[in-house]
Design an enzyme around this catalytic site. Structure first.
Site, PDB file in Angstrom:
ATOM      1  CG  ASN A  20      -1.722   1.212   1.422  1.00  0.00           C
ATOM      2  OD1 ASN A  20      -1.822   2.032   0.509  1.00  0.00           O
ATOM      3  ND2 ASN A  20      -2.334   1.361   2.587  1.00  0.00           N
ATOM      4  CE  LYS A  22      -0.033   3.320   4.770  1.00  0.00           C
ATOM      5  NZ  LYS A  22      -0.052   3.477   6.198  1.00  0.00           N
ATOM      6  CG  HIS A 111      -5.875   1.761   5.288  1.00  0.00           C
ATOM      7  ND1 HIS A 111      -5.450   2.663   6.228  1.00  0.00           N
ATOM      8  CD2 HIS A 111      -4.829   0.917   5.070  1.00  0.00           C
ATOM      9  CE1 HIS A 111      -4.189   2.378   6.562  1.00  0.00           C
ATOM     10  NE2 HIS A 111      -3.807   1.306   5.876  1.00  0.00           N
ATOM     11  CD  GLU A 113      -2.972   5.348   6.901  1.00  0.00           C
ATOM     12  OE1 GLU A 113      -2.945   5.403   5.660  1.00  0.00           O
ATOM     13  OE2 GLU A 113      -2.032   4.880   7.580  1.00  0.00           O
ATOM     14  CD  GLU A 181      -3.635  -2.732   7.434  1.00  0.00           C
ATOM     15  OE1 GLU A 181      -2.518  -2.943   6.954  1.00  0.00           O
ATOM     16  OE2 GLU A 181      -4.302  -1.711   7.186  1.00  0.00           O
ATOM     17  N   GLY A 187       2.364   2.021  10.744  1.00  0.00           N
ATOM     18  CA  GLY A 187       3.327   3.108  10.571  1.00  0.00           C
ATOM     19  C   GLY A 187       4.026   3.521  11.851  1.00  0.00           C
ATOM     20  CB  SER A 219       5.181  -1.962  12.014  1.00  0.00           C
ATOM     21  OG  SER A 219       4.717  -0.650  12.251  1.00  0.00           O
TER      22      SER A 219
HETATM   23  C1  PEP Z   1      -0.867  -0.038   6.187  1.00  0.00           C
HETATM   24  O1  PEP Z   1      -1.021   1.164   6.111  1.00  0.00           O
HETATM   25  O2  PEP Z   1      -1.690  -0.791   5.666  1.00  0.00           O
HETATM   26  C2  PEP Z   1       0.310  -0.534   6.893  1.00  0.00           C
HETATM   27  C3  PEP Z   1       0.298  -1.757   7.311  1.00  0.00           C
HETATM   28  O3  PEP Z   1       1.323   0.366   7.081  1.00  0.00           O
HETATM   29  P1  PEP Z   1       2.755   0.050   7.740  1.00  0.00           P
HETATM   30  O4  PEP Z   1       3.276  -1.209   7.112  1.00  0.00           O
HETATM   31  O5  PEP Z   1       3.589   1.243   7.407  1.00  0.00           O
HETATM   32  O6  PEP Z   1       2.526  -0.121   9.201  1.00  0.00           O
END
Ligand code: PEP
Length: 256
Positions: A20, A22, A111, A113, A181, A187, A219
């Site tokens: 992703n 983003k 997601h 976000e 998630e 992040g 992460s």
């Molecule tokens: C995500 O935004 O789906 C995600 C898992 O981000 P990160 O790997 O940076 O934690």
């Protein structure tokens, strides 16, 4: 092993490694990143046989990425969101059919976000997933608890409620993917413990059954991917930060 469990194990033998991107990178950076991913993966074709790879670039970069992937069909493209409406007066939105037309085969919906920044509700996420399915896209439906909810002991019930509100009707589950998630792990460099991942993925499996692929996101990096991807019911990863460096994205595939 039950017949269903065996079918699931066979179907998901290939982990899905989904990047992703983003809202990162200009068009030159997108071209460089996809070229590095193509070169890295096609130089080790055994990786393409053991994992499925997906990149979800920013909307405006999808055309360039599609162009770069001509002749490299083993890397798929996905959108990062789609509209809950089919078409019409929805300024700034993009429909599932437009993503399909642009070369996508997957789309991320719900997601955290988007749930936070755009106040998306479970029912909107469900409508987006249904639009995706109606347009031959596989929706990656994201769920996950906040740190506060986990510390209150509510992680399992929060995720269960999100799933029940966000999933399309059961007859359509054949093509959906769930991404668990934990919001506090996205992040931040913090990763859920392997026990917590195992517990949550088993809980999700009990709700969605054997045929739905379940990804972990939060992460994930090359150095923790191997142990996370080996947890029962983890059928791949949704990767943010580490998907922006070809070497790390490919490294996660190697770890799988
Ligand atoms: C995500 O935004 O789906 C995600 C898992 O981000 P990160 O790997 O940076 O934690």
């Amino acid at each position: 092993m039950s017949v269903l469990a065996k079918e699931q194990e066979e179907a998901f033998m290939k982990k899905l490694i989904a990047g992703n991107w983003k809202m990162n990178g200009d068009i030159d950076e997108a071209r460089t990143l996809i070229a590095d991913i193509v070169n890295g993966l096609y130089a080790r074709e055994e990786l393409l046989d053991t994992c499925k790879f997906l990149v979800c670039p920013p909307l405006l970069h999808i055309a360039s990425v599609r162009h770069a992937l001509v002749g490299y069909p083993k890397i798929s493209i996905g959108g990062q969101d789609c509209s809950e409406s089919e078409n019409g007066a929805h300024t700034g939105d993009v429909s599932a059919s437009m993503l399909l037309d642009a070369g996508c085969t997957y789309v991320i919906v719900g997601h955290s976000e988007r749930r936070t920044d755009h106040k998306e509700s479970d029912s909107q996420v469900k409508a987006k997933a249904q639009q995706a399915l109606a347009n031959d896209l596989k929706p990656i439906i994201c769920v996950g608890e906040t740190l506060e909810q986990r510390e209150a002991g509510d992680a399992l019930s929060v995720v269960e409620a999100q799933l029940k509100g966000s999933l399309p009707d059961e007859g359509q589950w054949g093509e959906i993917i769930i991404a668990y998630e934990p919001v506090w792990a996205i992040g931040t460099g913090k990763v859920a413990s392997l026990d917590d991942i195992a517990e949550m993925h088993a809980h999700i499996r009990a709700i969605v059954g054997a045929r739905v692929r379940i990804l972990y996101g939060g992460s994930m990096k090359p150095d923790n991917a191997k142990e996370i991807l080996a947890v029962a019911n983890v059928d791949g990863g949704l990767i943010g930060g580490a998907s922006l460096k070809a070497v790390d994205f490919i490294g996660i595939g190697r770890a799988a």
